[in-house]
Design a protein around this motif. Structure first.
Motif, PDB file in Angstrom:
ATOM      1  N   LYS A   1      29.840  37.970  59.254  1.00  0.00           N
ATOM      2  CA  LYS A   1      31.046  37.838  59.637  1.00  0.00           C
ATOM      3  C   LYS A   1      32.049  38.792  58.536  1.00  0.00           C
ATOM      4  O   LYS A   1      33.224  38.677  58.664  1.00  0.00           O
ATOM      5  N   ASN A   2      31.300  39.696  57.752  1.00  0.00           N
ATOM      6  CA  ASN A   2      31.732  40.253  56.757  1.00  0.00           C
ATOM      7  C   ASN A   2      32.863  39.642  55.815  1.00  0.00           C
ATOM      8  O   ASN A   2      33.867  40.002  55.721  1.00  0.00           O
ATOM      9  N   THR A   3      32.232  38.563  55.159  1.00  0.00           N
ATOM     10  CA  THR A   3      33.167  37.431  54.741  1.00  0.00           C
ATOM     11  C   THR A   3      32.506  36.901  53.452  1.00  0.00           C
ATOM     12  O   THR A   3      31.378  36.726  53.297  1.00  0.00           O
ATOM     13  N   LEU A   4      33.458  36.943  52.164  1.00  0.00           N
ATOM     14  CA  LEU A   4      33.064  36.514  50.975  1.00  0.00           C
ATOM     15  C   LEU A   4      33.683  34.837  50.939  1.00  0.00           C
ATOM     16  O   LEU A   4      35.026  34.810  51.491  1.00  0.00           O
ATOM     17  N   LEU A   5      32.964  33.949  50.450  1.00  0.00           N
ATOM     18  CA  LEU A   5      33.514  32.838  50.344  1.00  0.00           C
ATOM     19  C   LEU A   5      33.350  31.979  48.827  1.00  0.00           C
ATOM     20  O   LEU A   5      32.547  32.666  48.085  1.00  0.00           O
ATOM     21  N   LEU A   6      34.212  31.207  48.549  1.00  0.00           N
ATOM     22  CA  LEU A   6      34.316  30.411  47.305  1.00  0.00           C
ATOM     23  C   LEU A   6      34.494  28.730  47.618  1.00  0.00           C
ATOM     24  O   LEU A   6      35.770  28.592  47.885  1.00  0.00           O
ATOM     25  N   GLN A   7      33.694  28.171  47.655  1.00  0.00           N
ATOM     26  CA  GLN A   7      33.667  26.755  47.581  1.00  0.00           C
ATOM     27  C   GLN A   7      33.945  26.199  46.301  1.00  0.00           C
ATOM     28  O   GLN A   7      33.213  26.266  45.500  1.00  0.00           O
ATOM     29  N   MET A   8      35.133  25.538  45.989  1.00  0.00           N
ATOM     30  CA  MET A   8      35.554  24.984  44.960  1.00  0.00           C
ATOM     31  C   MET A   8      35.880  23.347  45.183  1.00  0.00           C
ATOM     32  O   MET A   8      36.430  22.930  45.675  1.00  0.00           O
ATOM     33  N   ASP A   9      34.604  22.741  44.272  1.00  0.00           N
ATOM     34  CA  ASP A   9      34.876  21.175  44.304  1.00  0.00           C
ATOM     35  C   ASP A   9      35.172  20.508  42.753  1.00  0.00           C
ATOM     36  O   ASP A   9      35.205  21.442  42.025  1.00  0.00           O
ATOM     37  N   ARG A  10      35.615  19.450  42.763  1.00  0.00           N
ATOM     38  CA  ARG A  10      36.122  18.751  41.606  1.00  0.00           C
ATOM     39  C   ARG A  10      36.958  19.623  40.880  1.00  0.00           C
ATOM     40  O   ARG A  10      36.950  19.894  39.626  1.00  0.00           O
ATOM     41  N   LEU A  11      38.013  20.189  41.598  1.00  0.00           N
ATOM     42  CA  LEU A  11      39.014  21.196  40.849  1.00  0.00           C
ATOM     43  C   LEU A  11      39.785  20.159  39.841  1.00  0.00           C
ATOM     44  O   LEU A  11      39.870  19.088  40.027  1.00  0.00           O
ATOM     45  N   LYS A  12      40.057  21.138  38.749  1.00  0.00           N
ATOM     46  CA  LYS A  12      40.871  20.565  37.730  1.00  0.00           C
ATOM     47  C   LYS A  12      42.276  21.322  37.479  1.00  0.00           C
ATOM     48  O   LYS A  12      42.172  22.560  37.930  1.00  0.00           O
ATOM     49  N   PRO A  13      43.210  20.748  36.770  1.00  0.00           N
ATOM     50  CA  PRO A  13      44.565  21.491  36.722  1.00  0.00           C
ATOM     51  C   PRO A  13      44.237  22.677  35.969  1.00  0.00           C
ATOM     52  O   PRO A  13      44.879  23.806  36.370  1.00  0.00           O
ATOM     53  N   GLU A  14      43.338  23.159  35.145  1.00  0.00           N
ATOM     54  CA  GLU A  14      43.139  24.397  34.633  1.00  0.00           C
ATOM     55  C   GLU A  14      42.557  25.341  35.526  1.00  0.00           C
ATOM     56  O   GLU A  14      42.518  26.640  35.185  1.00  0.00           O
ATOM     57  N   ASP A  15      42.037  25.035  36.905  1.00  0.00           N
ATOM     58  CA  ASP A  15      41.718  25.925  37.759  1.00  0.00           C
ATOM     59  C   ASP A  15      42.979  26.643  38.405  1.00  0.00           C
ATOM     60  O   ASP A  15      42.756  27.675  39.373  1.00  0.00           O
ATOM     61  N   THR A  16      44.082  26.128  38.201  1.00  0.00           N
ATOM     62  CA  THR A  16      45.335  26.681  38.820  1.00  0.00           C
ATOM     63  C   THR A  16      45.460  28.208  38.559  1.00  0.00           C
ATOM     64  O   THR A  16      45.534  28.601  37.222  1.00  0.00           O
ATOM     65  N   ALA A  17      45.589  28.975  39.277  1.00  0.00           N
ATOM     66  CA  ALA A  17      45.467  30.392  39.324  1.00  0.00           C
ATOM     67  C   ALA A  17      45.796  31.137  40.532  1.00  0.00           C
ATOM     68  O   ALA A  17      45.587  30.564  41.506  1.00  0.00           O
ATOM     69  N   ILE A  18      45.996  32.534  40.494  1.00  0.00           N
ATOM     70  CA  ILE A  18      45.778  33.472  41.712  1.00  0.00           C
ATOM     71  C   ILE A  18      44.418  33.707  41.749  1.00  0.00           C
ATOM     72  O   ILE A  18      43.875  34.316  40.915  1.00  0.00           O
ATOM     73  N   TYR A  19      43.812  33.553  42.808  1.00  0.00           N
ATOM     74  CA  TYR A  19      42.269  34.124  42.919  1.00  0.00           C
ATOM     75  C   TYR A  19      42.411  35.555  43.784  1.00  0.00           C
ATOM     76  O   TYR A  19      42.780  35.467  44.813  1.00  0.00           O
ATOM     77  N   TYR A  20      41.215  36.177  43.303  1.00  0.00           N
ATOM     78  CA  TYR A  20      41.251  37.606  43.662  1.00  0.00           C
ATOM     79  C   TYR A  20      39.859  37.755  44.123  1.00  0.00           C
ATOM     80  O   TYR A  20      38.966  37.381  43.439  1.00  0.00           O
ATOM     81  N   CYS A  21      39.456  38.375  45.382  1.00  0.00           N
ATOM     82  CA  CYS A  21      38.238  38.885  45.522  1.00  0.00           C
ATOM     83  C   CYS A  21      38.148  40.298  45.295  1.00  0.00           C
ATOM     84  O   CYS A  21      39.061  40.976  45.283  1.00  0.00           O
ATOM     85  N   ALA A  22      36.975  40.777  44.904  1.00  0.00           N
ATOM     86  CA  ALA A  22      36.720  42.064  44.531  1.00  0.00           C
ATOM     87  C   ALA A  22      35.365  42.601  44.967  1.00  0.00           C
ATOM     88  O   ALA A  22      34.669  41.830  45.008  1.00  0.00           O
ATOM     89  N   ALA A  23      35.442  44.076  45.216  1.00  0.00           N
ATOM     90  CA  ALA A  23      34.050  44.755  45.632  1.00  0.00           C
ATOM     91  C   ALA A  23      33.784  45.836  44.836  1.00  0.00           C
ATOM     92  O   ALA A  23      34.399  46.607  44.346  1.00  0.00           O
ATOM     93  N   ALA A  24      32.616  45.620  44.459  1.00  0.00           N
ATOM     94  CA  ALA A  24      31.893  46.949  43.733  1.00  0.00           C
ATOM     95  C   ALA A  24      30.803  47.267  44.561  1.00  0.00           C
ATOM     96  O   ALA A  24      29.691  46.941  44.955  1.00  0.00           O
ATOM     97  N   PRO A  25      30.516  48.797  44.746  1.00  0.00           N
ATOM     98  CA  PRO A  25      29.435  49.480  45.328  1.00  0.00           C
ATOM     99  C   PRO A  25      28.159  49.090  44.728  1.00  0.00           C
ATOM    100  O   PRO A  25      28.069  48.785  43.551  1.00  0.00           O
ATOM    101  N   ARG A  26      27.216  48.886  45.824  1.00  0.00           N
ATOM    102  CA  ARG A  26      25.924  48.298  45.456  1.00  0.00           C
ATOM    103  C   ARG A  26      25.063  48.792  44.401  1.00  0.00           C
ATOM    104  O   ARG A  26      24.353  48.571  43.471  1.00  0.00           O
ATOM    105  N   LEU A  27      25.545  50.312  44.127  1.00  0.00           N
ATOM    106  CA  LEU A  27      24.642  51.290  43.490  1.00  0.00           C
ATOM    107  C   LEU A  27      25.493  51.516  42.077  1.00  0.00           C
ATOM    108  O   LEU A  27      25.175  52.716  41.352  1.00  0.00           O
ATOM    109  N   VAL A  28      26.719  50.806  41.921  1.00  0.00           N
ATOM    110  CA  VAL A  28      27.506  51.120  40.538  1.00  0.00           C
ATOM    111  C   VAL A  28      26.734  51.051  39.477  1.00  0.00           C
ATOM    112  O   VAL A  28      25.740  50.197  39.310  1.00  0.00           O
TER     113      VAL A  28
END
Length: 127
Positions: free
Chosen positions: A74-101
């Motif tokens: 599906k060409n998709t990256l996931l992040l399952q976040m459980d037991r969240l805490k107030p300190e997890d508050t943030a803007i979340y970014y996904c990022a890609a690095a070429p596999r041969l970097v």
């Protein structure tokens, strides 16, 4: 192009699942990661997964609570976040690095090897 979704407001102890959809880029050819940035703080590493999907690494602060995965079909990256805490508050970014970097194994937890970034999705955890 990377586009994150799934952020929102949740109470402490709750769960959210973030998605990162790629267009014009095949995620299976990239090492992928999630970073986050809270107000007034530097962007920090959350989790990374190798292009093959076989190896995942986590920041100590999220280990045991967050799970990174990828659905290459599906060409998709996931992040399952459980037991969240107030300190997890943030803007979340996904990022890609070429596999041969070069030196990815020693730099995956820094922004340096990642060439492509999404626009971010806000996660707010209330106490």
């Amino acid at each position: 192009q990377l586009v994150e979704s799934g952020g929102g407001l949740v109470q402490a102890g709750g769960s959210l699942r973030l998605s990162c959809a790629a267009s014009g880029r095949t995620l299976s050819l990239n090492n992928m990661a999630w970073f986050r940035q809270a107000p007034g703080k530097e962007r920090e590493f959350v989790a990374a997964i190798a292009w093959s999907g076989g190896v995942a690494n986590y920041a100590d602060s999220v280990k045991g609570r967050f799970t990174i995965s990828r659905d290459n079909a599906k060409n998709t990256l996931l992040l399952q976040m459980d037991r969240l805490k107030p300190e997890d508050t943030a803007i979340y970014y996904c990022a890609a690095a070429p596999r041969l970097v070069p030196d990815y194994r020693s730099t995956y937890y820094t922004p340096r090897p990642y060439e492509y970034w999404g626009q971010g999705t806000q996660v707010t955890v209330s106490s």
